[in-house]
Design a protein around this motif. Structure first.
Motif, PDB file in Angstrom:
ATOM      1  N   TYR A   2       0.850  -1.181   0.000  1.00  0.00           N
ATOM      2  CA  TYR A   2       0.000   0.000   0.000  1.00  0.00           C
ATOM      3  C   TYR A   2       0.887   1.233   0.000  1.00  0.00           C
ATOM      4  O   TYR A   2       1.840   1.320   0.771  1.00  0.00           O
ATOM      5  CB  TYR A   2      -0.917   0.025   1.231  1.00  0.00           C
ATOM      6  CG  TYR A   2      -1.776   1.264   1.272  1.00  0.00           C
ATOM      7  CD1 TYR A   2      -2.959   1.320   0.550  1.00  0.00           C
ATOM      8  CD2 TYR A   2      -1.379   2.376   1.992  1.00  0.00           C
ATOM      9  CE1 TYR A   2      -3.745   2.464   0.556  1.00  0.00           C
ATOM     10  CE2 TYR A   2      -2.150   3.526   2.004  1.00  0.00           C
ATOM     11  CZ  TYR A   2      -3.328   3.559   1.291  1.00  0.00           C
ATOM     12  OH  TYR A   2      -4.094   4.692   1.288  1.00  0.00           O
ATOM     13  N   VAL A   3       0.566   2.151  -0.869  1.00  0.00           N
ATOM     14  CA  VAL A   3       1.297   3.408  -0.946  1.00  0.00           C
ATOM     15  C   VAL A   3       0.301   4.536  -0.735  1.00  0.00           C
ATOM     16  O   VAL A   3      -0.800   4.512  -1.293  1.00  0.00           O
ATOM     17  CB  VAL A   3       1.997   3.554  -2.326  1.00  0.00           C
ATOM     18  CG1 VAL A   3       2.646   4.905  -2.469  1.00  0.00           C
ATOM     19  CG2 VAL A   3       3.022   2.446  -2.507  1.00  0.00           C
ATOM     20  N   ASP A   4       0.684   5.495   0.057  1.00  0.00           N
ATOM     21  CA  ASP A   4      -0.175   6.658   0.295  1.00  0.00           C
ATOM     22  C   ASP A   4      -0.605   7.245  -1.040  1.00  0.00           C
ATOM     23  O   ASP A   4       0.218   7.399  -1.946  1.00  0.00           O
ATOM     24  CB  ASP A   4       0.615   7.690   1.102  1.00  0.00           C
ATOM     25  CG  ASP A   4      -0.228   8.873   1.522  1.00  0.00           C
ATOM     26  OD1 ASP A   4      -0.780   9.565   0.633  1.00  0.00           O
ATOM     27  OD2 ASP A   4      -0.327   9.112   2.727  1.00  0.00           O
ATOM     28  N   PRO A   5      -1.880   7.570  -1.193  1.00  0.00           N
ATOM     29  CA  PRO A   5      -2.356   8.134  -2.460  1.00  0.00           C
ATOM     30  C   PRO A   5      -1.547   9.338  -2.940  1.00  0.00           C
ATOM     31  O   PRO A   5      -1.403   9.553  -4.141  1.00  0.00           O
ATOM     32  CB  PRO A   5      -3.803   8.508  -2.168  1.00  0.00           C
ATOM     33  CG  PRO A   5      -4.222   7.557  -1.096  1.00  0.00           C
ATOM     34  CD  PRO A   5      -2.983   7.364  -0.241  1.00  0.00           C
ATOM     35  N   ALA A   6      -0.986  10.096  -2.028  1.00  0.00           N
ATOM     36  CA  ALA A   6      -0.193  11.266  -2.420  1.00  0.00           C
ATOM     37  C   ALA A   6       1.101  10.852  -3.125  1.00  0.00           C
ATOM     38  O   ALA A   6       1.696  11.646  -3.845  1.00  0.00           O
ATOM     39  CB  ALA A   6       0.134  12.115  -1.192  1.00  0.00           C
ATOM     40  N   ARG A   8       1.264   8.136  -5.199  1.00  0.00           N
ATOM     41  CA  ARG A   8       0.946   7.311  -6.365  1.00  0.00           C
ATOM     42  C   ARG A   8       1.530   7.893  -7.642  1.00  0.00           C
ATOM     43  O   ARG A   8       1.703   9.097  -7.783  1.00  0.00           O
ATOM     44  CB  ARG A   8      -0.571   7.184  -6.524  1.00  0.00           C
ATOM     45  CG  ARG A   8      -1.194   6.308  -5.453  1.00  0.00           C
ATOM     46  CD  ARG A   8      -2.668   6.163  -5.640  1.00  0.00           C
ATOM     47  NE  ARG A   8      -2.936   5.383  -6.852  1.00  0.00           N
ATOM     48  CZ  ARG A   8      -4.087   5.416  -7.501  1.00  0.00           C
ATOM     49  NH1 ARG A   8      -5.066   6.179  -7.094  1.00  0.00           N
ATOM     50  NH2 ARG A   8      -4.248   4.677  -8.582  1.00  0.00           N
ATOM     51  N   SER A  13       5.499   2.459  -5.761  1.00  0.00           N
ATOM     52  CA  SER A  13       4.927   1.105  -5.764  1.00  0.00           C
ATOM     53  C   SER A  13       5.812   0.149  -6.553  1.00  0.00           C
ATOM     54  O   SER A  13       6.061  -0.980  -6.116  1.00  0.00           O
ATOM     55  CB  SER A  13       3.521   1.121  -6.369  1.00  0.00           C
ATOM     56  OG  SER A  13       2.660   1.915  -5.595  1.00  0.00           O
ATOM     57  N   THR A  37      -6.654  -6.158  -4.362  1.00  0.00           N
ATOM     58  CA  THR A  37      -7.947  -5.487  -4.437  1.00  0.00           C
ATOM     59  C   THR A  37      -8.322  -5.344  -5.910  1.00  0.00           C
ATOM     60  O   THR A  37      -7.465  -5.470  -6.795  1.00  0.00           O
ATOM     61  CB  THR A  37      -7.876  -4.081  -3.815  1.00  0.00           C
ATOM     62  OG1 THR A  37      -6.946  -3.292  -4.575  1.00  0.00           O
ATOM     63  CG2 THR A  37      -7.467  -4.123  -2.355  1.00  0.00           C
ATOM     64  N   THR A  39      -9.021  -2.652  -7.414  1.00  0.00           N
ATOM     65  CA  THR A  39      -8.309  -1.471  -7.910  1.00  0.00           C
ATOM     66  C   THR A  39      -6.866  -1.788  -8.310  1.00  0.00           C
ATOM     67  O   THR A  39      -6.368  -1.257  -9.300  1.00  0.00           O
ATOM     68  CB  THR A  39      -8.295  -0.372  -6.825  1.00  0.00           C
ATOM     69  OG1 THR A  39      -9.625  -0.122  -6.418  1.00  0.00           O
ATOM     70  CG2 THR A  39      -7.665   0.904  -7.324  1.00  0.00           C
ATOM     71  N   ALA A  40      -6.200  -2.664  -7.571  1.00  0.00           N
ATOM     72  CA  ALA A  40      -4.774  -2.924  -7.803  1.00  0.00           C
ATOM     73  C   ALA A  40      -4.505  -4.026  -8.821  1.00  0.00           C
ATOM     74  O   ALA A  40      -3.354  -4.223  -9.222  1.00  0.00           O
ATOM     75  CB  ALA A  40      -4.100  -3.277  -6.485  1.00  0.00           C
TER      76      ALA A  40
END
Length: 73
Positions: A2-6, A8, A13, A37, A39-40
């Motif tokens: 998981y990477v913080d959306p900021a 991305r 990743s 997920t 999304t991923a």
């Protein structure tokens, strides 16, 4: 993973996944498994992971897709 959306789309990743795969190879592993997920899934498919079984229950109402990748030596 998981990477913080900021963070991305900045290569974070990719770098984390490459590090994990290299560490797994260093331990002699030949295959990695994960549960993605929805999304991923596109991210993992683009890096060689393929579906590996039926979807499974995730958190809340979500589902996860088991995926696997065979590692080259």
């Amino acid at each position: 993973l998981y990477v913080d959306p900021a963070a991305r789309f900045g290569g974070v990743s990719d770098a984390l996944l490459r590090w994990l795969e290299d560490a797994a190879r260093g331990e002699g592993l030949t295959r990695l498994l994960l549960t993605s997920t929805l999304t991923a899934q596109r991210f993992y498919r683009a890096r060689g992971y393929l579906p590996d079984g039926d979807p499974v229950a995730g958190l809340g109402v979500t589902t996860g897709q088991p995926m696997a990748k065979r590692l080259d030596a």
